[in-house]
Design an enzyme around this catalytic site. Structure first.
Site, PDB file in Angstrom:
ATOM      1  N   CYS A  52       0.833  -1.211   0.000  1.00 28.90           N
ATOM      2  CA  CYS A  52       0.000   0.000   0.000  1.00 28.90           C
ATOM      3  C   CYS A  52       0.869   1.263   0.000  1.00 28.90           C
ATOM      4  O   CYS A  52       1.829   1.369   0.757  1.00 28.90           O
ATOM      5  CB  CYS A  52      -0.911  -0.009   1.226  1.00 28.90           C
ATOM      6  SG  CYS A  52      -2.045   1.384   1.245  1.00 28.90           S
ATOM      7  N   CYS A  56       0.431   4.901   6.847  1.00 32.30           N
ATOM      8  CA  CYS A  56      -0.185   4.703   8.178  1.00 32.30           C
ATOM      9  C   CYS A  56       0.818   3.982   9.089  1.00 32.30           C
ATOM     10  O   CYS A  56       1.202   2.836   8.794  1.00 32.30           O
ATOM     11  CB  CYS A  56      -1.468   3.896   8.046  1.00 32.30           C
ATOM     12  SG  CYS A  56      -2.573   4.522   6.741  1.00 32.30           S
ATOM     13  N   CYS A  59       0.454   0.196  10.237  1.00 36.56           N
ATOM     14  CA  CYS A  59      -0.036  -0.839   9.322  1.00 36.56           C
ATOM     15  C   CYS A  59       1.033  -1.758   8.744  1.00 36.56           C
ATOM     16  O   CYS A  59       2.054  -1.312   8.202  1.00 36.56           O
ATOM     17  CB  CYS A  59      -0.805  -0.188   8.184  1.00 36.56           C
ATOM     18  SG  CYS A  59      -1.670  -1.415   7.181  1.00 36.56           S
ATOM     19  N   ARG A 260     -18.213  -2.521  17.263  1.00 37.45           N
ATOM     20  CA  ARG A 260     -17.436  -3.740  16.993  1.00 37.45           C
ATOM     21  C   ARG A 260     -16.158  -3.788  17.824  1.00 37.45           C
ATOM     22  O   ARG A 260     -15.312  -2.903  17.716  1.00 37.45           O
ATOM     23  CB  ARG A 260     -17.075  -3.753  15.502  1.00 37.45           C
ATOM     24  CG  ARG A 260     -16.796  -5.120  14.928  1.00 37.45           C
ATOM     25  CD  ARG A 260     -16.436  -5.054  13.447  1.00 37.45           C
ATOM     26  NE  ARG A 260     -17.367  -4.296  12.622  1.00 37.45           N
ATOM     27  CZ  ARG A 260     -18.549  -4.752  12.229  1.00 37.45           C
ATOM     28  NH1 ARG A 260     -18.944  -5.952  12.556  1.00 37.45           N
ATOM     29  NH2 ARG A 260     -19.344  -4.000  11.487  1.00 37.45           N
TER      30      ARG A 260
HETATM   31  N1  SAM Z   1      -6.738   0.402   3.294  1.00 35.76           N
HETATM   32  C1  SAM Z   1      -8.024   0.703   3.767  1.00 35.76           C
HETATM   33  C2  SAM Z   1      -8.068   1.905   4.659  1.00 35.76           C
HETATM   34  O1  SAM Z   1      -7.062   2.247   5.269  1.00 35.76           O
HETATM   35  O2  SAM Z   1      -9.145   2.494   4.766  1.00 35.76           O
HETATM   36  C3  SAM Z   1      -8.679  -0.446   4.479  1.00 35.76           C
HETATM   37  C4  SAM Z   1      -7.902  -1.422   5.303  1.00 35.76           C
HETATM   38  S1  SAM Z   1      -7.238  -0.798   6.808  1.00 35.76           S
HETATM   39  C5  SAM Z   1      -6.221  -2.119   7.259  1.00 35.76           C
HETATM   40  C6  SAM Z   1      -8.599  -0.768   7.921  1.00 35.76           C
HETATM   41  C7  SAM Z   1      -8.370  -0.340   9.335  1.00 35.76           C
HETATM   42  O3  SAM Z   1      -7.724  -1.356  10.074  1.00 35.76           O
HETATM   43  C8  SAM Z   1      -7.497   0.872   9.586  1.00 35.76           C
HETATM   44  O4  SAM Z   1      -8.179   2.064   9.379  1.00 35.76           O
HETATM   45  C9  SAM Z   1      -7.145   0.702  11.040  1.00 35.76           C
HETATM   46  O5  SAM Z   1      -8.115   1.315  11.862  1.00 35.76           O
HETATM   47  C10 SAM Z   1      -7.177  -0.806  11.237  1.00 35.76           C
HETATM   48  N2  SAM Z   1      -5.816  -1.335  11.442  1.00 35.76           N
HETATM   49  C11 SAM Z   1      -4.855  -1.468  10.515  1.00 35.76           C
HETATM   50  N3  SAM Z   1      -3.716  -1.958  11.055  1.00 35.76           N
HETATM   51  C12 SAM Z   1      -3.968  -2.141  12.375  1.00 35.76           C
HETATM   52  C13 SAM Z   1      -3.198  -2.610  13.470  1.00 35.76           C
HETATM   53  N4  SAM Z   1      -1.940  -2.970  13.318  1.00 35.76           N
HETATM   54  N5  SAM Z   1      -3.783  -2.678  14.678  1.00 35.76           N
HETATM   55  C14 SAM Z   1      -5.061  -2.311  14.831  1.00 35.76           C
HETATM   56  N6  SAM Z   1      -5.850  -1.855  13.832  1.00 35.76           N
HETATM   57  C15 SAM Z   1      -5.310  -1.767  12.623  1.00 35.76           C
HETATM   58 FE1  SF4 Z   2      -2.856   1.181   3.375  1.00 36.93          FE
HETATM   59 FE2  SF4 Z   2      -2.760   0.039   5.757  1.00 36.93          FE
HETATM   60 FE3  SF4 Z   2      -3.134   2.658   5.579  1.00 36.93          FE
HETATM   61 FE4  SF4 Z   2      -5.122   0.972   4.805  1.00 36.93          FE
HETATM   62  S1  SF4 Z   2      -4.326   1.229   6.869  1.00 36.93           S
HETATM   63  S2  SF4 Z   2      -4.367   2.793   3.726  1.00 36.93           S
HETATM   64  S3  SF4 Z   2      -3.868  -0.729   3.978  1.00 36.93           S
HETATM   65  S4  SF4 Z   2      -1.276   1.536   4.927  1.00 36.93           S
END
Ligand code: SAM
Ligand code: SF4
Ligand code: DTB
Length: 323
Positions: A52, A56, A59, A260
């Site tokens: 991606c 973030c 992530c 949730r």
């Molecule tokens: N890429 C898309 C986005 O960012 O909208 C969708 C997938 S993203 C993984 C969805 C959500 O998962 C993120 O907004 C975050 O709140 C949560 N998330 C991602 N990584 C995480 C982590 N390591 N621990 C907890 N929540 C996480």
């Molecule tokens: Fe990409 Fe992860 Fe951010 Fe979603 S949360 S936009 S998958 S970097």
């Protein structure tokens, strides 16, 4: 009664109560608005994992960091359908398709997502997608394909968000949420706690969500799962009491919303989860994997649900557009 004029001061006052009066208040709101013996079971399928372009800091899927997750091509329709059927057979009533995209592009890949949505909706379960930013036309196409909800998290307060993600703004997220809402899709929007934010940042997220009219249909509360290789990889775990407080406040602010209890359940005892569910959580991710990290096994969750006397909430329960 739903309210849309929440203030930070009010939430700080609620937050400063001792734990049990807060949980008791939340339970009262919960019982008035929901069947307390029901829980929604939702399964995630990561249809496009890793690589991606966003940054973030929490992530595993951002290409900016060296994590154990490698970029994979998008899954094919058959493989996704197989996973969805398996989830439905195990008792999931909602299936969420996630893609590690910054935004949706009009492409063969998006056409494939539309097919997935249609075929999974035909299994009589609620389908949710989380694909990044999208435009009105794309939201409309997803709606036409039968999509029930779209997930797009605000994650934290606007002030703290800037320190976690630099490749997009809070306003970009709000714009997408407005597009989703306008197209008639249910909005799923929540956050993460445990990234180093203050309690005011968490409450400010709830003020932002609680001032939306309508409230989001679903609000996932994720606890940070620290991912090795990301800037938040060594972040210390927050106290379970903080998670329970966040769930209770979410329930009080948004009485009818599905709250949730999302990422982070692997580390939680049944006792801690019982308190979260008592305080108003009425949905969990079900299945041994979230997108890239682990989640309790179906056997463990079945044991928990049976111990607590919870049944699975049917799909489309409150939806005016039930199929
Ligand atoms: N890429 C898309 C986005 O960012 O909208 C969708 C997938 S993203 C993984 C969805 C959500 O998962 C993120 O907004 C975050 O709140 C949560 N998330 C991602 N990584 C995480 C982590 N390591 N621990 C907890 N929540 C996480
Ligand atoms: Fe990409 Fe992860 Fe951010 Fe979603 S949360 S936009 S998958 S970097
Ligand atoms: C949400 O708020 N939590 C889910 C879902 N929406 C897409 C995702 C949690 C992801 C946890 C980290 C991972 O599996 O990589």
């Amino acid at each position: 009664m739903e309210r849309y004029n929440w203030t930070l001061e009010e939430l700080v006052e609620l937050y400063n109560q001792p734990l049990l009066p807060l949980v008791s208040k939340a339970q009262g709101v919960h019982a008035q608005n929901h069947a307390i013996d029901e829980i929604q079971t939702c399964t995630l399928i990561s249809i496009k994992t890793g690589g991606c372009p966003e940054d973030c800091k929490y992530c595993a899927q951002s290409s900016r960091y060296q994590t154990a997750v490698k970029a994979e091509p998008m899954m094919g329709l058959e493989a996704v359908l197989e996973k969805a059927k398996e989830a439905v057979a195990r008792g999931s009533t909602r299936v969420c398709l996630g893609a590690a995209w910054k935004l949706v592009r009009d492409s063969k890949q998006f056409d494939a997502v539309l097919k997935m949505v249609k075929e999974i909706t035909d299994l009589k379960v609620e389908v949710c997608c989380t694909l990044g930013c999208l435009n009105e036309e794309q939201a409309e196409k997803l709606k036409q394909a039968g999509l029930f909800a779209y997930n797009h998290n605000l994650d934290s307060s606007e002030k703290f968000y800037k320190t976690i993600i630099t490749t997009r703004s809070y306003q970009d997220r709000l714009d997408t949420l407005n597009i989703v809402e306008k197209s008639g899709l249910s909005v799923c929007c929540g956050g993460i706690i445990g990234m180093g934010e203050t309690f005011e940042d968490r409450l400010q997220l709830l003020v932002t969500l609680g001032r939306r009219n309508p409230h989001p249909e679903s609000v996932p509360i994720n606890q940070l799962v620290p991912i090795s290789g990301t800037p938040l990889g060594d972040q210390k775990k927050i106290s379970t009491w903080e998670v329970i407080r966040m769930i209770a406040l979410t329930r009080i602010v948004m009485p009818k919303t599905m709250v949730r209890l999302s990422a982070g359940r692997m580390e939680m005892s049944f006792e801690a989860q019982a308190l979260c569910i008592f305080a108003g959580a009425n949905s969990i991710f079900y299945g041994e994997k979230l997108l890239t990290v682990g989640n309790p096994s179906v056997d463990t969750d079945e044991e928990m649900l049976s111990l607590f006397g919870l049944k699975k909430r049917p799909a489309f329960k409150d939806a005016s557009c039930a199929i």
